[in-house]
Scaffold this motif. Structure first.
Motif, PDB file in Angstrom:
ATOM      1  N   UNK A   9       0.832  -1.204   0.000  1.00  0.00           N
ATOM      2  CA  UNK A   9       0.000   0.000   0.000  1.00  0.00           C
ATOM      3  C   UNK A   9       0.864   1.251   0.000  1.00  0.00           C
ATOM      4  N   UNK A  10       0.322   2.308  -0.639  1.00  0.00           N
ATOM      5  CA  UNK A  10       1.099   3.533  -0.775  1.00  0.00           C
ATOM      6  C   UNK A  10       1.349   4.173   0.592  1.00  0.00           C
ATOM      7  N   UNK A  11       0.313   4.055   1.518  1.00  0.00           N
ATOM      8  CA  UNK A  11       0.476   4.714   2.827  1.00  0.00           C
ATOM      9  C   UNK A  11       1.688   4.200   3.583  1.00  0.00           C
ATOM     10  N   UNK A  12       1.984   2.913   3.407  1.00  0.00           N
ATOM     11  CA  UNK A  12       3.065   2.362   4.225  1.00  0.00           C
ATOM     12  C   UNK A  12       4.454   2.579   3.611  1.00  0.00           C
ATOM     13  N   UNK A  13       4.498   3.245   2.454  1.00  0.00           N
ATOM     14  CA  UNK A  13       5.808   3.458   1.822  1.00  0.00           C
ATOM     15  C   UNK A  13       6.605   4.500   2.593  1.00  0.00           C
ATOM     16  N   UNK A  14       7.884   4.267   2.844  1.00  0.00           N
ATOM     17  CA  UNK A  14       8.677   5.302   3.507  1.00  0.00           C
ATOM     18  C   UNK A  14       8.870   6.486   2.558  1.00  0.00           C
ATOM     19  N   UNK A  15       9.001   7.677   3.129  1.00  0.00           N
ATOM     20  CA  UNK A  15       9.182   8.847   2.273  1.00  0.00           C
ATOM     21  C   UNK A  15      10.650   9.224   2.132  1.00  0.00           C
ATOM     22  N   UNK A  16      11.475   8.636   2.967  1.00  0.00           N
ATOM     23  CA  UNK A  16      12.917   8.854   2.815  1.00  0.00           C
ATOM     24  C   UNK A  16      13.662   7.624   3.330  1.00  0.00           C
ATOM     25  N   UNK A  17      14.896   7.521   2.905  1.00  0.00           N
ATOM     26  CA  UNK A  17      15.701   6.374   3.316  1.00  0.00           C
ATOM     27  C   UNK A  17      17.078   6.886   3.723  1.00  0.00           C
ATOM     28  N   UNK A  18      17.570   6.405   4.853  1.00  0.00           N
ATOM     29  CA  UNK A  18      18.910   6.797   5.288  1.00  0.00           C
ATOM     30  C   UNK A  18      19.920   5.814   4.691  1.00  0.00           C
ATOM     31  N   UNK A  19      20.554   6.226   3.605  1.00  0.00           N
ATOM     32  CA  UNK A  19      21.443   5.296   2.892  1.00  0.00           C
ATOM     33  C   UNK A  19      22.635   4.862   3.743  1.00  0.00           C
ATOM     34  N   UNK A  20      23.158   5.789   4.547  1.00  0.00           N
ATOM     35  CA  UNK A  20      24.317   5.446   5.393  1.00  0.00           C
ATOM     36  C   UNK A  20      23.927   4.370   6.396  1.00  0.00           C
ATOM     37  N   UNK A  21      22.708   4.498   6.939  1.00  0.00           N
ATOM     38  CA  UNK A  21      22.254   3.496   7.905  1.00  0.00           C
ATOM     39  C   UNK A  21      22.045   2.145   7.217  1.00  0.00           C
ATOM     40  N   UNK A  22      21.461   2.221   6.029  1.00  0.00           N
ATOM     41  CA  UNK A  22      21.261   1.000   5.237  1.00  0.00           C
ATOM     42  C   UNK A  22      22.588   0.292   4.940  1.00  0.00           C
ATOM     43  N   UNK A  55      25.076   1.119  -6.155  1.00  0.00           N
ATOM     44  CA  UNK A  55      23.974   1.034  -7.118  1.00  0.00           C
ATOM     45  C   UNK A  55      22.852   0.146  -6.572  1.00  0.00           C
ATOM     46  N   UNK A  56      23.239  -0.977  -5.989  1.00  0.00           N
ATOM     47  CA  UNK A  56      22.233  -1.917  -5.498  1.00  0.00           C
ATOM     48  C   UNK A  56      21.505  -1.368  -4.268  1.00  0.00           C
ATOM     49  N   UNK A  57      22.230  -0.640  -3.432  1.00  0.00           N
ATOM     50  CA  UNK A  57      21.574  -0.035  -2.264  1.00  0.00           C
ATOM     51  C   UNK A  57      20.562   1.027  -2.703  1.00  0.00           C
ATOM     52  N   UNK A  58      20.956   1.829  -3.705  1.00  0.00           N
ATOM     53  CA  UNK A  58      20.049   2.863  -4.217  1.00  0.00           C
ATOM     54  C   UNK A  58      18.824   2.217  -4.866  1.00  0.00           C
ATOM     55  N   UNK A  59      19.081   1.149  -5.620  1.00  0.00           N
ATOM     56  CA  UNK A  59      17.989   0.448  -6.298  1.00  0.00           C
ATOM     57  C   UNK A  59      16.998  -0.106  -5.269  1.00  0.00           C
ATOM     58  N   UNK A  60      17.557  -0.634  -4.204  1.00  0.00           N
ATOM     59  CA  UNK A  60      16.725  -1.214  -3.150  1.00  0.00           C
ATOM     60  C   UNK A  60      15.900  -0.122  -2.445  1.00  0.00           C
ATOM     61  N   UNK A  61      16.530   1.023  -2.246  1.00  0.00           N
ATOM     62  CA  UNK A  61      15.830   2.139  -1.610  1.00  0.00           C
ATOM     63  C   UNK A  61      14.690   2.626  -2.514  1.00  0.00           C
ATOM     64  N   UNK A  62      14.957   2.696  -3.818  1.00  0.00           N
ATOM     65  CA  UNK A  62      13.921   3.127  -4.774  1.00  0.00           C
ATOM     66  C   UNK A  62      12.743   2.163  -4.737  1.00  0.00           C
ATOM     67  N   UNK A  63      13.064   0.891  -4.678  1.00  0.00           N
ATOM     68  CA  UNK A  63      12.012  -0.121  -4.647  1.00  0.00           C
ATOM     69  C   UNK A  63      11.166   0.058  -3.379  1.00  0.00           C
ATOM     70  N   UNK A  64      11.823   0.266  -2.245  1.00  0.00           N
ATOM     71  CA  UNK A  64      11.120   0.401  -0.977  1.00  0.00           C
ATOM     72  C   UNK A  64      10.236   1.653  -0.962  1.00  0.00           C
TER      73      UNK A  64
END
Ligand code: ATP
Length: 311
Positions: A9-22, A55-64
């Protein structure tokens, strides 16, 4: 940590991702640090792996976050001379892809032509499929991949293996990563004759030969992992050994160093037997001396070349 699959669902999508933490939480930081620490040299290779991980971390963040994304193509080619670390890095890569959730299991299955191609009609397809089954969820590493293709023989069974591989590389992209390895020039020719492979492989990583200093550091780190060390003179003789060994046939970078150390340990053991009348201490048991190396045939002047396996 991000969920590996995008929420529904769209509501549960995060609006930002902390790449350093990831980067830390996914374990990628740890793998890359280990790679840096444990593998000597390989600067351009390490750089390429860092870029791929980013690249893979960014791709994963985009997906999330529900942004448009395409499952990345992860098949690779590793080119370089023997013993430059291709198999070792492939193992780390499998671990990395697993931590990032791109493959389920993260194991590495290493094969050559003979594991995939049968000798008789009807044997190749089952052989190739069996290997692919074993490799699913992990990385299939095909060493000297160009031997699959034999242009001189139209009916070569290698072609059958190639066709199955190409199909699986396309259809099972989300569960299997194929790494083709071998000499750069032969791999280039292989890709020219097999455009199907070229188009499926997005990442090409070249492994340079190690220089003499790097090979000496590799020798020291291999020895210390085995609980041994060179004495001061042995280090210098090992440097000389490396210089000479490089110019002889069958030189295989770090693999030649590993073999040389195996033989040096053999000579050390024999020396200890010959020399010692009484008890030997830990220091003696752990020290490789100049003599343990200089007895190598590599130092025999004018001696014809010897094979990697010669004691
Ligand atoms: N940079 C490095 N630092 C330390 N050890 C290394 C390094 N590169 C390779 N080695 C060691 O050298 C040996 C040979 O490496 P590896 O099998 O990965 O090479 P390869 O390129 O796959 O060669 P081949 O296909 O001939 O086996 C291994 O024991 C590996 O641990």
């Amino acid at each position: 940590m991000l969920m590996p699959d995008a929420p529904t669902t769209t509501e549960s999508l995060p609006t930002s991702v902390d790449l350093a933490e990831e980067y830390q939480a996914s374990g990628v930081a740890e793998i890359l640090d280990e790679l840096d620490r444990e593998l000597v040299g390989l600067k351009p290779v390490k750089q390429r792996i860092r870029e791929t991980a980013a690249l893979l971390l960014v791709e994963r963040a985009r997906r999330a976050m529900g942004l448009s994304h395409e499952p990345p193509s992860l098949h690779m080619s590793f080119t370089g001379n023997p013993g430059t670390g291709k198999t070792t890095v492939a193992l780390r890569m499998a671990n990395l892809l697993h931590r990032l959730g791109y493959i389920r299991k993260g194991h590495l299955v290493s094969v050559t032509r003979d594991d995939l191609v049968g000798q008789y009609i009807g044997h190749t397809a089952p052989k190739t499929k069996e290997i692919l089954k074993k490799a699913m969820g992990g990385v299939l590493f095909i060493d000297e991949a160009y031997y699959l293709y034999r242009p001189d023989n139209e009916r070569d069974y290698g072609q059958e293996a190639i066709e199955i591989l190409l199909q699986v590389m396309e259809n099972n992209r989300d569960d299997l990563v194929v790494i083709l390895a071998g000499y750069a020039d032969r791999m280039d020719r292989f890709f020219e004759s097999n455009p199907g492979f070229r188009s499926r492989i997005a990442h090409h990583i070249d492994f340079p030969d190690y220089d003499n200093g790097e090979l000496l550091s590799i020798a020291e780190s291999m020895l210390s992992r085995q609980g041994y060390r060179f004495d001061a003179k042995a280090s210098a003789v090992m440097g000389d050994y490396i210089e000479r060994r490089r110019c002889q046939p069958h030189f295989a970078n770090a693999r030649s160093i590993r073999n040389a150390l195996d033989r040096a340990r053999l000579r050390q053991a024999n020396r200890l037997f010959e020399e010692s009348a009484g008890p030997v201490d830990a220091e003696q048991l752990s020290t490789i001396t100049a003599r343990d190396i200089s007895a190598s045939r590599v130092f025999a002047a004018g001696e014809p070349s010897h094979k990697e396996t010669t004691p």
